[in-house]
Structures are given as structure tokens and as C-alpha cells.
Design a protein around this motif. Structure first.
Motif, PDB file in Angstrom:
ATOM      1  N   THR A 271      36.050  -6.085  22.985  1.00 54.25           N
ATOM      2  CA  THR A 271      36.892  -5.190  22.106  1.00 54.25           C
ATOM      3  C   THR A 271      36.967  -3.836  21.427  1.00 54.25           C
ATOM      4  O   THR A 271      37.578  -2.767  20.954  1.00 54.25           O
ATOM      5  N   GLY A 272      35.462  -3.346  21.918  1.00 53.09           N
ATOM      6  CA  GLY A 272      35.106  -1.867  21.627  1.00 53.09           C
ATOM      7  C   GLY A 272      35.486  -1.325  22.885  1.00 53.09           C
ATOM      8  O   GLY A 272      35.994  -1.467  23.585  1.00 53.09           O
ATOM      9  N   ALA A 273      35.199  -0.041  22.351  1.00 52.42           N
ATOM     10  CA  ALA A 273      34.951   1.184  23.461  1.00 52.42           C
ATOM     11  C   ALA A 273      33.675   1.795  22.627  1.00 52.42           C
ATOM     12  O   ALA A 273      34.138   2.255  21.645  1.00 52.42           O
ATOM     13  N   ASP A 274      33.995   3.178  23.287  1.00 52.88           N
ATOM     14  CA  ASP A 274      33.013   4.597  23.033  1.00 52.88           C
ATOM     15  C   ASP A 274      33.270   5.610  22.022  1.00 52.88           C
ATOM     16  O   ASP A 274      34.716   6.168  22.730  1.00 52.88           O
ATOM     17  N   MET A 275      33.369   5.161  20.916  1.00 48.86           N
ATOM     18  CA  MET A 275      34.253   6.200  19.646  1.00 48.86           C
ATOM     19  C   MET A 275      33.501   7.130  18.974  1.00 48.86           C
ATOM     20  O   MET A 275      33.487   7.493  17.787  1.00 48.86           O
ATOM     21  N   ALA A 276      32.363   7.346  19.789  1.00 51.01           N
ATOM     22  CA  ALA A 276      30.928   7.963  19.027  1.00 51.01           C
ATOM     23  C   ALA A 276      31.423   9.164  18.232  1.00 51.01           C
ATOM     24  O   ALA A 276      31.161   9.639  17.355  1.00 51.01           O
ATOM     25  N   GLY A 277      32.635  10.243  19.564  1.00 45.74           N
ATOM     26  CA  GLY A 277      32.852  11.288  18.922  1.00 45.74           C
ATOM     27  C   GLY A 277      33.516  11.094  17.624  1.00 45.74           C
ATOM     28  O   GLY A 277      33.256  12.104  16.630  1.00 45.74           O
ATOM     29  N   PRO A 278      34.682  10.248  17.420  1.00 47.57           N
ATOM     30  CA  PRO A 278      34.914  10.283  16.267  1.00 47.57           C
ATOM     31  C   PRO A 278      34.816   9.646  14.949  1.00 47.57           C
ATOM     32  O   PRO A 278      35.028   9.740  13.785  1.00 47.57           O
ATOM     33  N   VAL A 279      33.820   8.654  14.988  1.00 48.72           N
ATOM     34  CA  VAL A 279      32.217   8.368  14.181  1.00 48.72           C
ATOM     35  C   VAL A 279      31.979   9.656  13.650  1.00 48.72           C
ATOM     36  O   VAL A 279      31.885   9.560  12.476  1.00 48.72           O
ATOM     37  N   ARG A 280      31.330  10.841  14.974  1.00 46.39           N
ATOM     38  CA  ARG A 280      30.792  11.797  13.831  1.00 46.39           C
ATOM     39  C   ARG A 280      31.917  12.450  13.328  1.00 46.39           C
ATOM     40  O   ARG A 280      31.287  12.926  12.619  1.00 46.39           O
ATOM     41  N   ALA A 281      32.869  12.800  13.515  1.00 52.38           N
ATOM     42  CA  ALA A 281      33.538  13.474  12.584  1.00 52.38           C
ATOM     43  C   ALA A 281      33.892  12.531  11.959  1.00 52.38           C
ATOM     44  O   ALA A 281      34.436  13.213  10.090  1.00 52.38           O
ATOM     45  N   THR A 282      34.406  11.324  11.253  1.00 52.09           N
ATOM     46  CA  THR A 282      34.789  10.649   9.731  1.00 52.09           C
ATOM     47  C   THR A 282      33.246  10.801   9.481  1.00 52.09           C
ATOM     48  O   THR A 282      33.439  11.161   8.260  1.00 52.09           O
TER      49      THR A 282
END
Length: 221
Positions: free
Chosen positions: A48-59
């Protein structure tokens, strides 16, 4: 005769002519809503996951700014207890969501966001952060008059939460860099639609500046 495909400019003009794409008003006490940035979405090791490292850092940058200004923040997670997954119509369509079981790592807020003990996590069973949860009463109780929405997925839970927030009377900002999806196509298409109909899709720096100013103003009251 085969119709020529629309260009991006044609689409913009069509929406503009219909009266879409206005700008939302911004209040003096914004809150940050972080939708489903849990490991079940942010860890690509899960189906169910994906690489969301960039948006997580922005958040995380949004969270640091909100915390410094003592502004409201709330998180959501999708989690199902025994038997719940079998009873929900949504999961007939989105069968993978059944893996988000209560107590599993998949439903934990990503540690990169450094959630604090006093920051509430609202458990939901559907797409919208507001459906069947206490998010709306919490926001009202904190005096929030505007909502900044981050999280996943843009085409699913973020969009549903934005639409419900607007229908509940909250002006909404969506920082482009702080939302994520499993594929670029649905991500961008839904950001376009959100911008035209429901919220302002903004640059991260714009959101950070707004939140920082609101936090400073809040400290003076």
C-alpha cells in the motif's frame, strides 16, 4: 471526425470561463492537518506504500513552523480492528486497505514527522479525515479558522478531506510539496481539480511564511 485533444491552456480557459480558480481567504489562526502519513503509505516496502520521503520532509518543515508558533495540529491514520475490515463497503474496492490493522506498524505515524505526545491522532475508517471522527470538533475547539492540509494520498484521502473541510466552512491551503500519491498522473490531476474548485494549491514557502506570521501574531495575543 476525431476531435483534437485539449491542451492545458484550453483546460485553464474552460475553467476560468466557468468561474473556477478563485483565491480562498486566509484566517489568522490556521491549523495543520496531516492526513495518513503512516508507514502503510510512506514505506514503499508495503504494497500500500510508495516513496513519499520528499513530501514527508516538506511536512516536517510545516510541523516545525506550526509548533514554533503554537498553532493547532492534528494527524489522521486509517486503522481497522478485528471484523471492521470485512464490514466496510469501501474495502470491496480498496482491498489493500484491509492490511492497515490496529496495532500494526502500518498505521503508525512516520517517525520522521516526530509527532509529539500532545498532538492528537484521529483514527478513521474511510477516506475523509472528517467522516466519523472528532477532527471537526477539535479544530473548532482550538479556534482554527483556516486549514493547511498535507499527507497522502492526493487523489484519495487528501482530496476527500479537503472537500469536506471546505463544506464545513474552512478555507483550505494545500502545499504542493507536502502531499503525495502512488502515481504522478492522479496526483497532478487532483491537485489541478483541488485548485480550481476547493482550495489554494500553494508553494511550500508560501505556506511556511503564512504559518510563521500567524504563529507570531498568536504569541502577541
Amino acid at each position: 471526425m476525431t476531435a483534437e485533444p485539449r491542451t492545458g491552456c484550453d483546460t485553464e480557459a474552460t475553467y476560468h470561463r466557468a468561474g473556477f480558480g478563485g483565491t480562498v481567504r486566509r484566517g489568522s489562526r490556521p491549523a495543520l492537518l496531516v492526513v495518513d502519513f503512516t508507514y502503510g503509505f510512506t514505506d514503499p516496502g508495503y504494497p500500500t506504500g510508495a516513496d513519499m520521503a520528499g513530501p514527508v520532509r516538506a511536512t516536517r518543515r510545516l510541523l516545525d513552523t506550526v509548533r514554533a508558533g503554537h498553532l493547532p495540529v492534528a494527524f489522521t491514520t486509517i486503522a481497522y480492528g478485528p471484523g471492521e475490515a470485512r464490514s466496510l463497503t469501501w474495502l470491496d474496492k480498496a482491498t489493500g486497505m484491509a492490511s492497515l490493522t490496529t496495532g500494526s506498524r502500518l498505521v503508525e505515524i512516520d517517525s520522521a514527522l516526530d509527532r509529539r505526545p500532545h498532538e492528537p491522532v484521529f483514527v478513521k475508517h474511510g477516506a475523509s479525515a472528517f467522516f466519523g471522527t472528532g477532527v471537526a470538533p477539535y479544530l473548532v475547539s482550538t479556534g482554527a479558522d483556516t486549514l493547511v492540509v498535507a499527507g497522502a494520498t492526493t487523489s484519495g484521502c487528501v482530496r476527500a478531506s479537503v472537500v469536506d473541510a471546505v463544506q464545513l466552512g474552512f478555507p483550505v491551503l494545500v502545499p504542493h510539496a507536502a502531499v503525495a500519491d502512488r502515481d504522478e498522473g492522479p496526483h497532478e490531476a487532483n491537485l489541478f481539480d483541488i485548485q480550481q474548485k476547493y482550495a489554494d494549491v500553494v508553494d511550500l514557502d508560501d505556506a511556511l511564511t503564512y504559518l510563521a506570521a500567524a504563529g507570531r501574531e498568536s504569541d502577541h495575543r
